[in-house]
Scaffold this motif. Structure first.
Motif, PDB file in Angstrom:
ATOM      1  N   GLU A  97       6.574  -5.818  11.465  1.00 37.34           N
ATOM      2  CA  GLU A  97       5.901  -7.107  11.557  1.00 37.34           C
ATOM      3  C   GLU A  97       4.794  -7.268  10.517  1.00 37.34           C
ATOM      4  O   GLU A  97       4.098  -8.286  10.509  1.00 37.34           O
ATOM      5  CB  GLU A  97       5.295  -7.276  12.967  1.00 37.34           C
ATOM      6  CG  GLU A  97       6.326  -7.354  14.076  1.00 37.34           C
ATOM      7  CD  GLU A  97       7.264  -8.533  13.890  1.00 37.34           C
ATOM      8  OE1 GLU A  97       6.764  -9.659  13.694  1.00 37.34           O
ATOM      9  OE2 GLU A  97       8.492  -8.329  13.944  1.00 37.34           O
ATOM     10  N   ASP A  98       4.623  -6.270   9.635  1.00 38.77           N
ATOM     11  CA  ASP A  98       3.558  -6.294   8.643  1.00 38.77           C
ATOM     12  C   ASP A  98       4.111  -6.635   7.264  1.00 38.77           C
ATOM     13  O   ASP A  98       5.173  -6.148   6.864  1.00 38.77           O
ATOM     14  CB  ASP A  98       2.852  -4.937   8.572  1.00 38.77           C
ATOM     15  CG  ASP A  98       2.165  -4.574   9.882  1.00 38.77           C
ATOM     16  OD1 ASP A  98       1.727  -5.500  10.594  1.00 38.77           O
ATOM     17  OD2 ASP A  98       2.086  -3.368  10.187  1.00 38.77           O
ATOM     18  N   TYR A 100       2.881  -6.341   3.362  1.00 43.46           N
ATOM     19  CA  TYR A 100       1.907  -5.686   2.502  1.00 43.46           C
ATOM     20  C   TYR A 100       1.942  -6.320   1.113  1.00 43.46           C
ATOM     21  O   TYR A 100       3.017  -6.565   0.554  1.00 43.46           O
ATOM     22  CB  TYR A 100       2.215  -4.188   2.372  1.00 43.46           C
ATOM     23  CG  TYR A 100       2.033  -3.391   3.640  1.00 43.46           C
ATOM     24  CD1 TYR A 100       0.884  -2.637   3.847  1.00 43.46           C
ATOM     25  CD2 TYR A 100       3.009  -3.398   4.630  1.00 43.46           C
ATOM     26  CE1 TYR A 100       0.717  -1.901   5.012  1.00 43.46           C
ATOM     27  CE2 TYR A 100       2.850  -2.669   5.807  1.00 43.46           C
ATOM     28  CZ  TYR A 100       1.705  -1.922   5.977  1.00 43.46           C
ATOM     29  OH  TYR A 100       1.532  -1.194   7.136  1.00 43.46           O
ATOM     30  N   SER A 169      -3.425 -14.889   4.012  1.00 44.02           N
ATOM     31  CA  SER A 169      -3.367 -14.448   5.406  1.00 44.02           C
ATOM     32  C   SER A 169      -2.914 -15.579   6.313  1.00 44.02           C
ATOM     33  O   SER A 169      -2.084 -15.372   7.222  1.00 44.02           O
ATOM     34  CB  SER A 169      -4.743 -13.930   5.853  1.00 44.02           C
ATOM     35  OG  SER A 169      -5.117 -12.766   5.134  1.00 44.02           O
ATOM     36  N   LYS A 177       4.030 -13.189  10.823  1.00 41.73           N
ATOM     37  CA  LYS A 177       3.868 -11.803  10.401  1.00 41.73           C
ATOM     38  C   LYS A 177       2.386 -11.452  10.283  1.00 41.73           C
ATOM     39  O   LYS A 177       1.520 -12.330  10.248  1.00 41.73           O
ATOM     40  CB  LYS A 177       4.569 -11.572   9.065  1.00 41.73           C
ATOM     41  CG  LYS A 177       6.080 -11.791   9.115  1.00 41.73           C
ATOM     42  CD  LYS A 177       6.764 -10.813  10.043  1.00 41.73           C
ATOM     43  CE  LYS A 177       8.260 -11.033  10.106  1.00 41.73           C
ATOM     44  NZ  LYS A 177       8.937 -10.082  11.021  1.00 41.73           N
ATOM     45  N   ASN A 178       2.104 -10.152  10.205  1.00 37.21           N
ATOM     46  CA  ASN A 178       0.731  -9.680  10.071  1.00 37.21           C
ATOM     47  C   ASN A 178       0.434  -9.371   8.599  1.00 37.21           C
ATOM     48  O   ASN A 178       1.142  -8.569   7.991  1.00 37.21           O
ATOM     49  CB  ASN A 178       0.512  -8.421  10.906  1.00 37.21           C
ATOM     50  CG  ASN A 178       0.796  -8.642  12.377  1.00 37.21           C
ATOM     51  OD1 ASN A 178       0.415  -9.665  12.943  1.00 37.21           O
ATOM     52  ND2 ASN A 178       1.474  -7.685  13.001  1.00 37.21           N
ATOM     53  N   VAL A 180      -1.273  -7.587   5.511  1.00 32.88           N
ATOM     54  CA  VAL A 180      -2.019  -6.384   5.125  1.00 32.88           C
ATOM     55  C   VAL A 180      -2.249  -6.519   3.621  1.00 32.88           C
ATOM     56  O   VAL A 180      -1.372  -6.224   2.806  1.00 32.88           O
ATOM     57  CB  VAL A 180      -1.259  -5.085   5.456  1.00 32.88           C
ATOM     58  CG1 VAL A 180      -2.106  -3.869   5.067  1.00 32.88           C
ATOM     59  CG2 VAL A 180      -0.882  -5.035   6.932  1.00 32.88           C
TER      60      VAL A 180
END
Length: 202
Positions: A97-98, A100, A169, A177-178, A180
Motif C-alpha cells: 500500500e506504499d 516510494y 502526498s 495509497k500511502n 513515502v
C-alpha cells in the motif's frame, strides 16, 4: 529586504486533478502507478515559491593615483521563482500500500534583475569624471552575483520541497495509497548549481 509568497498555481492544479479524479476510484486503485505517472507527465515546471530580492551595492572608487574620489550607492532588485520539474521524477515504486519516491532537485530561476536607477546616489569629486554607463553595467553584473550568493541562504529549496511533498502526498492518498517521500538535503554548493536565469544566461 526580502519579500516572499507561496506560488499557488501548482496547488490549484493539484486540487483540480484530485477533484476530477474522484469519480472513478476503482480504476485508480487498480492502476495507481499508471495514474500517478500519467498525471505527473502532464505537469510542466511547477513554480512553488516566489521572492523579491533587494540588494544595495556600495562602491568607493579611490586609488592612490587619483585626486578626489567617487562613491556610489546602487540598489538592485531581482525577481526570483523556485520550483520543481516533476518530469525529472525517477525511481517511483510501489510496495503493498506504499508508494516510494524521491523528490527531484529544485531549480531557482532568476526572472529579472535590474538597477533601480531612480534611487542611485553618487558622490563625485570635482576633479573626477562621472560614472559611465559601462561602469553601471559592471555594477549590475556585481549585483546579480551578489544576489546569486544570497539565494542559497534564503530557504527557497526547503520551501519548494515542502510544497511539493504536500501536493504529491495529497495525490497519492487520493489514489488510496500511502506516500513515502524522500526529501534530499543540499549544501550551499549544490544549491548554487540550481540557479538559472530565465534567458539561460548568467
Amino acid at each position: 529586504m526580502r519579500k516572499w509568497k507561496i506560488w499557488m498555481g501548482g496547488i490549484a492544479w493539484m486540487c483540480l486533478f484530485m477533484g476530477c479524479s474522484s469519480g472513478n476510484r476503482q480504476e485508480e486503485a487498480a492502476e495507481p502507478m499508471q495514474d500517478i505517472i500519467s498525471a505527473l507527465n502532464d505537469i510542466p515546471k511547477l513554480y512553488l515559491v516566489e521572492a523579491k530580492v533587494d540588494k544595495v551595492l556600495l562602491m568607493n572608487d579611490q586609488e592612490w593615483y587619483t585626486i578626489g574620489n567617487r562613491k556610489c550607492m546602487i540598489p538592485v532588485t531581482a525577481q526570483v521563482k523556485a520550483g520543481i520539474d516533476l518530469s525529472n521524477l525517477k525511481d517511483v515504486r510501489m510496495e503493498g500500500e506504499d508508494i516510494y519516491l524521491t523528490l527531484p532537485a529544485p531549480f531557482i530561476e532568476i526572472e529579472s534583475s535590474e538597477i533601480r536607477h531612480d534611487e542611485v546616489q553618487t558622490s563625485v569629486g570635482l576633479l573626477r569624471s562621472n560614472f559611465t554607463q559601462d561602469e553601471f553595467s559592471q555594477f549590475a553584473n556585481r549585483g546579480r552575483r551578489s544576489i546569486e550568493q544570497a539565494l542559497p541562504g534564503m530557504g527557497l529549496v526547503e520551501q519548494c520541497q515542502e510544497q511539493a511533498r504536500t501536493m504529491l502526498s495529497l495525490m497519492i492518498r487520493k489514489l488510496g495509497k500511502n506516500p513515502v517521500i524522500e526529501v534530499p538535503k543540499y549544501n550551499t554548493e549544490e544549491v548554487e548549481k540550481m540557479i538559472i536565469y530565465k534567458d539561460k544566461q548568467k
